[in-house]
Design an enzyme around this catalytic site. Structure first.
Site, PDB file in Angstrom:
ATOM      1  N   ASP A  13      -5.830  -3.886  -6.591  1.00  0.00           N
ATOM      2  CA  ASP A  13      -6.111  -2.454  -6.581  1.00  0.00           C
ATOM      3  C   ASP A  13      -7.593  -2.128  -6.439  1.00  0.00           C
ATOM      4  O   ASP A  13      -8.075  -1.117  -6.949  1.00  0.00           O
ATOM      5  CB  ASP A  13      -5.555  -1.779  -7.861  1.00  0.00           C
ATOM      6  CG  ASP A  13      -4.063  -1.997  -8.005  1.00  0.00           C
ATOM      7  OD1 ASP A  13      -3.386  -2.064  -6.968  1.00  0.00           O
ATOM      8  OD2 ASP A  13      -3.584  -2.105  -9.150  1.00  0.00           O
ATOM      9  N   GLY A  15      -9.035  -1.376  -3.720  1.00  0.00           N
ATOM     10  CA  GLY A  15      -9.252  -0.372  -2.673  1.00  0.00           C
ATOM     11  C   GLY A  15      -9.152  -1.002  -1.289  1.00  0.00           C
ATOM     12  O   GLY A  15      -9.719  -0.493  -0.311  1.00  0.00           O
ATOM     13  N   LYS A  16      -8.408  -2.103  -1.214  1.00  0.00           N
ATOM     14  CA  LYS A  16      -8.298  -2.849   0.058  1.00  0.00           C
ATOM     15  C   LYS A  16      -7.757  -1.970   1.188  1.00  0.00           C
ATOM     16  O   LYS A  16      -8.266  -1.990   2.309  1.00  0.00           O
ATOM     17  CB  LYS A  16      -7.367  -4.069  -0.136  1.00  0.00           C
ATOM     18  CG  LYS A  16      -7.881  -5.063  -1.166  1.00  0.00           C
ATOM     19  CD  LYS A  16      -6.877  -6.156  -1.442  1.00  0.00           C
ATOM     20  CE  LYS A  16      -5.655  -5.721  -2.224  1.00  0.00           C
ATOM     21  NZ  LYS A  16      -5.899  -5.309  -3.608  1.00  0.00           N
ATOM     22  N   ASN A  38       5.012  -5.847  -3.813  1.00  0.00           N
ATOM     23  CA  ASN A  38       4.271  -5.727  -5.088  1.00  0.00           C
ATOM     24  C   ASN A  38       2.941  -5.024  -4.828  1.00  0.00           C
ATOM     25  O   ASN A  38       2.357  -4.440  -5.733  1.00  0.00           O
ATOM     26  CB  ASN A  38       4.046  -7.103  -5.746  1.00  0.00           C
ATOM     27  CG  ASN A  38       3.513  -8.166  -4.795  1.00  0.00           C
ATOM     28  OD1 ASN A  38       3.502  -7.990  -3.579  1.00  0.00           O
ATOM     29  ND2 ASN A  38       3.085  -9.285  -5.342  1.00  0.00           N
ATOM     30  N   HIS A  41      -1.118  -0.173  -1.315  1.00  0.00           N
ATOM     31  CA  HIS A  41      -2.432   0.063  -0.721  1.00  0.00           C
ATOM     32  C   HIS A  41      -2.536   1.531  -0.319  1.00  0.00           C
ATOM     33  O   HIS A  41      -1.789   1.999   0.539  1.00  0.00           O
ATOM     34  CB  HIS A  41      -2.633  -0.857   0.493  1.00  0.00           C
ATOM     35  CG  HIS A  41      -2.665  -2.315   0.112  1.00  0.00           C
ATOM     36  ND1 HIS A  41      -2.799  -3.327   1.022  1.00  0.00           N
ATOM     37  CD2 HIS A  41      -2.601  -2.927  -1.100  1.00  0.00           C
ATOM     38  CE1 HIS A  41      -2.813  -4.490   0.387  1.00  0.00           C
ATOM     39  NE2 HIS A  41      -2.680  -4.270  -0.897  1.00  0.00           N
ATOM     40  N   GLY A 299       3.317   3.202 -11.049  1.00  0.00           N
ATOM     41  CA  GLY A 299       2.841   4.311 -11.873  1.00  0.00           C
ATOM     42  C   GLY A 299       2.332   3.836 -13.234  1.00  0.00           C
ATOM     43  O   GLY A 299       1.928   4.646 -14.077  1.00  0.00           O
ATOM     44  N   ARG A 302      -3.218   1.475 -15.613  1.00  0.00           N
ATOM     45  CA  ARG A 302      -4.015   0.270 -15.404  1.00  0.00           C
ATOM     46  C   ARG A 302      -4.973   0.097 -16.576  1.00  0.00           C
ATOM     47  O   ARG A 302      -5.570   1.072 -17.033  1.00  0.00           O
ATOM     48  CB  ARG A 302      -4.818   0.381 -14.110  1.00  0.00           C
ATOM     49  CG  ARG A 302      -3.952   0.363 -12.863  1.00  0.00           C
ATOM     50  CD  ARG A 302      -4.805   0.485 -11.599  1.00  0.00           C
ATOM     51  NE  ARG A 302      -3.977   0.601 -10.407  1.00  0.00           N
ATOM     52  CZ  ARG A 302      -4.325   1.284  -9.313  1.00  0.00           C
ATOM     53  NH1 ARG A 302      -5.482   1.912  -9.267  1.00  0.00           N
ATOM     54  NH2 ARG A 302      -3.521   1.328  -8.273  1.00  0.00           N
ATOM     55  N   LYS A 328     -15.321   2.651  -5.606  1.00  0.00           N
ATOM     56  CA  LYS A 328     -15.181   3.546  -6.756  1.00  0.00           C
ATOM     57  C   LYS A 328     -16.475   3.704  -7.560  1.00  0.00           C
ATOM     58  O   LYS A 328     -16.436   3.905  -8.769  1.00  0.00           O
ATOM     59  CB  LYS A 328     -14.020   3.085  -7.632  1.00  0.00           C
ATOM     60  CG  LYS A 328     -12.691   3.026  -6.850  1.00  0.00           C
ATOM     61  CD  LYS A 328     -11.468   2.870  -7.702  1.00  0.00           C
ATOM     62  CE  LYS A 328     -10.798   4.173  -7.978  1.00  0.00           C
ATOM     63  NZ  LYS A 328      -9.402   4.065  -8.406  1.00  0.00           N
TER      64      LYS A 328
HETATM   65  P1  GDP Z   1      -5.500  -1.582  -3.079  1.00  0.00           P
HETATM   66  O1  GDP Z   1      -4.214  -2.070  -3.657  1.00  0.00           O
HETATM   67  O2  GDP Z   1      -6.604  -2.599  -3.202  1.00  0.00           O
HETATM   68  O3  GDP Z   1      -5.374  -1.065  -1.675  1.00  0.00           O
HETATM   69  O4  GDP Z   1      -5.950  -0.349  -4.007  1.00  0.00           O
HETATM   70  P2  GDP Z   1      -5.003   0.836  -4.551  1.00  0.00           P
HETATM   71  O5  GDP Z   1      -4.693   1.748  -3.432  1.00  0.00           O
HETATM   72  O6  GDP Z   1      -3.868   0.290  -5.330  1.00  0.00           O
HETATM   73  O7  GDP Z   1      -5.955   1.491  -5.622  1.00  0.00           O
HETATM   74  C1  GDP Z   1      -7.177   2.045  -5.268  1.00  0.00           C
HETATM   75  C2  GDP Z   1      -7.177   3.528  -5.674  1.00  0.00           C
HETATM   76  O8  GDP Z   1      -8.487   4.014  -5.680  1.00  0.00           O
HETATM   77  C3  GDP Z   1      -6.406   4.392  -4.693  1.00  0.00           C
HETATM   78  O9  GDP Z   1      -5.838   5.464  -5.405  1.00  0.00           O
HETATM   79  C4  GDP Z   1      -7.494   4.886  -3.754  1.00  0.00           C
HETATM   80  O10 GDP Z   1      -7.180   6.135  -3.146  1.00  0.00           O
HETATM   81  C5  GDP Z   1      -8.643   5.051  -4.701  1.00  0.00           C
HETATM   82  N1  GDP Z   1      -9.971   4.812  -4.152  1.00  0.00           N
HETATM   83  C6  GDP Z   1     -10.359   3.910  -3.199  1.00  0.00           C
HETATM   84  N2  GDP Z   1     -11.690   3.942  -3.050  1.00  0.00           N
HETATM   85  C7  GDP Z   1     -12.165   4.849  -3.909  1.00  0.00           C
HETATM   86  C8  GDP Z   1     -13.482   5.313  -4.253  1.00  0.00           C
HETATM   87  O11 GDP Z   1     -14.498   4.841  -3.743  1.00  0.00           O
HETATM   88  N3  GDP Z   1     -13.564   6.268  -5.216  1.00  0.00           N
HETATM   89  C9  GDP Z   1     -12.481   6.786  -5.840  1.00  0.00           C
HETATM   90  N4  GDP Z   1     -12.665   7.709  -6.759  1.00  0.00           N
HETATM   91  N5  GDP Z   1     -11.237   6.385  -5.550  1.00  0.00           N
HETATM   92  C10 GDP Z   1     -11.081   5.417  -4.608  1.00  0.00           C
HETATM   93  P1  IMO Z   2      -2.345  -4.718  -4.661  1.00  0.00           P
HETATM   94  O1  IMO Z   2      -2.162  -5.387  -3.323  1.00  0.00           O
HETATM   95  C1  IMO Z   2      -2.390  -5.091  -8.994  1.00  0.00           C
HETATM   96  C2  IMO Z   2       0.381  -8.005 -10.756  1.00  0.00           C
HETATM   97  C3  IMO Z   2       1.546  -7.458 -11.557  1.00  0.00           C
HETATM   98  C4  IMO Z   2       1.730  -8.618 -12.535  1.00  0.00           C
HETATM   99  C5  IMO Z   2       1.462  -9.836 -11.680  1.00  0.00           C
HETATM  100  C6  IMO Z   2       2.706 -10.505 -11.113  1.00  0.00           C
HETATM  101  O2  IMO Z   2      -1.922  -3.297  -4.672  1.00  0.00           O
HETATM  102  O3  IMO Z   2      -3.727  -4.951  -5.167  1.00  0.00           O
HETATM  103  P2  IMO Z   2       4.439  -9.872  -9.196  1.00  0.00           P
HETATM  104  O4  IMO Z   2       5.319  -8.669  -9.035  1.00  0.00           O
HETATM  105  O5  IMO Z   2       3.499 -10.111  -8.086  1.00  0.00           O
HETATM  106  O6  IMO Z   2       5.211 -11.117  -9.549  1.00  0.00           O
HETATM  107  O7  IMO Z   2       3.554  -9.531 -10.512  1.00  0.00           O
HETATM  108  O8  IMO Z   2       0.648  -9.401 -10.616  1.00  0.00           O
HETATM  109  N1  IMO Z   2       0.291  -7.444  -9.383  1.00  0.00           N
HETATM  110  C7  IMO Z   2      -0.645  -6.558  -8.999  1.00  0.00           C
HETATM  111  N2  IMO Z   2      -1.595  -5.922  -9.710  1.00  0.00           N
HETATM  112  N3  IMO Z   2      -2.286  -4.891  -7.672  1.00  0.00           N
HETATM  113  C8  IMO Z   2      -1.346  -5.540  -6.947  1.00  0.00           C
HETATM  114  O9  IMO Z   2      -1.294  -5.468  -5.601  1.00  0.00           O
HETATM  115  C9  IMO Z   2      -0.439  -6.385  -7.613  1.00  0.00           C
HETATM  116  N4  IMO Z   2       0.601  -7.146  -7.217  1.00  0.00           N
HETATM  117  C10 IMO Z   2       1.032  -7.799  -8.304  1.00  0.00           C
HETATM  118  O10 IMO Z   2       1.186  -6.270 -12.211  1.00  0.00           O
HETATM  119  O11 IMO Z   2       0.747  -8.568 -13.541  1.00  0.00           O
HETATM  120 MG    MG Z   3      -2.796  -1.501  -5.103  1.00  0.00          MG
END
Ligand code: GDP
Ligand code: IMO
Ligand code: MG
Length: 419
Positions: A13, A15-16, A38, A41, A299, A302, A328
């Site tokens: 998570d 911000g990939k 899982n 993004h 949901g 974190r 962030k």
């Molecule tokens: P990913 O799984 O690595 O793609 O990241 P997620 O999408 O799960 O979580 C990143 C969260 O941070 C998302 O809700 C993005 O919209 C938000 N986000 C990404 N970059 C920024 C930033 O620079 N600032 C803020 N405030 N939010 C960001």
């Molecule tokens: P993105 O790509 C954050 C965590 C789960 C759990 C552990 C194993 O959005 O960054 P799994 O379902 O993979 O067997 O769960 O890994 N987990 C993540 N945490 N971001 C993710 O993906 C995750 N994918 C799995 O919360 O602790």
């Molecule tokens: Mg994510």
């Protein structure tokens, strides 16, 4: 031409999705190499927000080929939901998405097994996303899996064999599985999947490279969730590190070019497992509230804490990171003091190496910085950065030994600053 890799350096998570979307115009191909639904993004642009789970984050920038690689595990039902949502948003997904024949399929029974294994672990549960990731990769490694390419020949028979194994396992675990309804939906979704082009990603990508095309590989999860190097057993079931791009797409190590390592200005984790810099106080709650730190898929709240440079140095080393991307930063705009963990104190001994096991004996040693106390979200160039922020970045670059080339100051595509 070489292949660049973008991956998370923390517990996911980071911000990939946002950054892959921003970088996509520089590439001809975007490819996911591991993980499955899982992942969540998130991308934001033109006032809209999208969450991708199995589909690469290059999908919204028109023209590029997007690939789901052999290292990915694919749930046909969730894939169909995601793809149809994209079609509704106007993405001509069937034209730009290709799927590896060697990607493994997540079956309905894999999800049940995921839940059953978690139940069995009781208090020691991993806190998985419940998407059947672990059991699907287990079947892959134990040579019992079903692959996308299997759909095209003798599939019912192969499915029945795999299902019978799962039912026997579930029954032995005391479960009474009833999958008739979801199974029908799953087979419908398999029919939908057949409408996509199946490829051998290894040949496809290598031909692209040979013809001078550029490829960006998108990681899921983060390096601290890697099955070999993460905080085992509280990890996911794939290699999330750079090497995963080689095995997950069929790209030789010598073909890897830039490795973009992405991290948050602080740190988060979902699910169970160690987190040395976790904050249980008001500061942690403040980061969660401002950063909207709730899972994109589940949901779930974190867990939040300060940035951990011991962990980052470790993951930068594992991945051979050549450029850092800091996300962030804006979330810390309103903090008087910002902390960074520079070392661990383990039973009175100071270490900067990420230890084999992290338990309560690990105490972070922090260095404090004055906050920049201004709104960074509207900044357009690095020239506007406040002095305290520049000092903080300079410190990170010195500690981590890699330049920070992109800073993100908000969730929108536009809120991205190149340095
Ligand atoms: P990913 O799984 O690595 O793609 O990241 P997620 O999408 O799960 O979580 C990143 C969260 O941070 C998302 O809700 C993005 O919209 C938000 N986000 C990404 N970059 C920024 C930033 O620079 N600032 C803020 N405030 N939010 C960001
Ligand atoms: P993105 O790509 C954050 C965590 C789960 C759990 C552990 C194993 O959005 O960054 P799994 O379902 O993979 O067997 O769960 O890994 N987990 C993540 N945490 N971001 C993710 O993906 C995750 N994918 C799995 O919360 O602790
Ligand atoms: Mg994510």
């Amino acid at each position: 031409m070489k292949v660049d890799v973008l991956l998370g350096l923390q517990w996911g998570d980071e911000g990939k999705g946002k950054v892959v979307d921003v970088l996509t115009p520089r590439y001809d191909v975007v490819a996911r190499f591991q993980g499955g639904p899982n992942a969540g993004h998130t991308l934001e642009f033109e006032g809209k927000k999208y969450v991708l789970r199995s589909i690469p984050s290059g999908i919204f920038q028109h023209g590029q080929v997007n690939i789901i690689g052999n290292g990915v595990v694919l749930d046909p039902i969730l894939f169909r939901d995601e793809a149809q949502d994209l079609q509704k948003s106007g993405v001509d997904i069937k034209k730009v998405l290709k799927i590896s024949r060697k990607a493994h399929l997540i079956m309905p029974t894999h999800r049940l097994l995921d839940a059953a294994y978690e139940k069995l672990k009781g208090d020691a549960k991993i806190g998985t996303t419940g998407k059947g990731i672990g059991p699907t990769y287990t079947d892959k490694v134990s040579r019992n899996g079903l692959r996308v390419g299997d759909i095209l020949s003798d599939f019912d028979k192969k499915y029945a064999v795999a299902k019978a194994r799962h039912i026997a396992l579930l029954t032995a675990l005391g479960e009474t599985p009833d999958i008739a309804e979801i199974e029908a939906k799953w087979f419908d979704a398999i029919e939908y999947l057949k409408e996509y082009e199946f490829i051998d990603s290894e040949f496809f990508i290598n031909k692209m490279i040979a013809s001078g095309k550029s490829v960006l590989c998108e990681g899921a999860q983060g390096s601290l969730l890697d099955v070999d190097f993460g905080s085992y057993p509280f990890v996911t079931s794939s290699n999330t590190v750079c090497a995963g791009a080689c095995t997950g797409l069929g790209v030789a190590p010598s073909k890897i070019g830039e490795v973009y390592g992405i991290f948050k200005a602080y740190c988060t984790r979902v699910g169970s497992g160690p987190f040395p810099t976790e904050l249980f106080d008001e500061t942690g709650s403040k980061i969660r509230a401002i950063g909207h730190e709730y899972g994109a898929v589940t949901g779930r709240e974190r867990r939040c804490g300060w940035i951990d440079l011991v962990a980052l140095r470790y993951t930068i080393m594992l991945n051979g990171v050549t450029q850092l991307i800091m996300m962030k930063s804006d979330v810390l705009d309103d903090f008087d003091t910002i902390k960074a963990c520079v070392a661990y104190n383990i039973n009175g001994v100071k270490t900067t190496d990420f230890p084999f096991s992290i338990d309560n004996d690990v105490t972070p040693i922090y260095r404090e910085f004055p906050g920049w106390k201004c709104d960074m979200t509207k900044m357009k160039s690095a020239d506007e950065f406040p002095a305290q922020f520049n000092d903080y970045i300079a410190f990170l670059e010195k500690e981590l030994g890699v330049p920070v080339t992109i800073v993100s100051v908000g969730p929108d595509r536009e809120q991205t600053i190149l340095r």
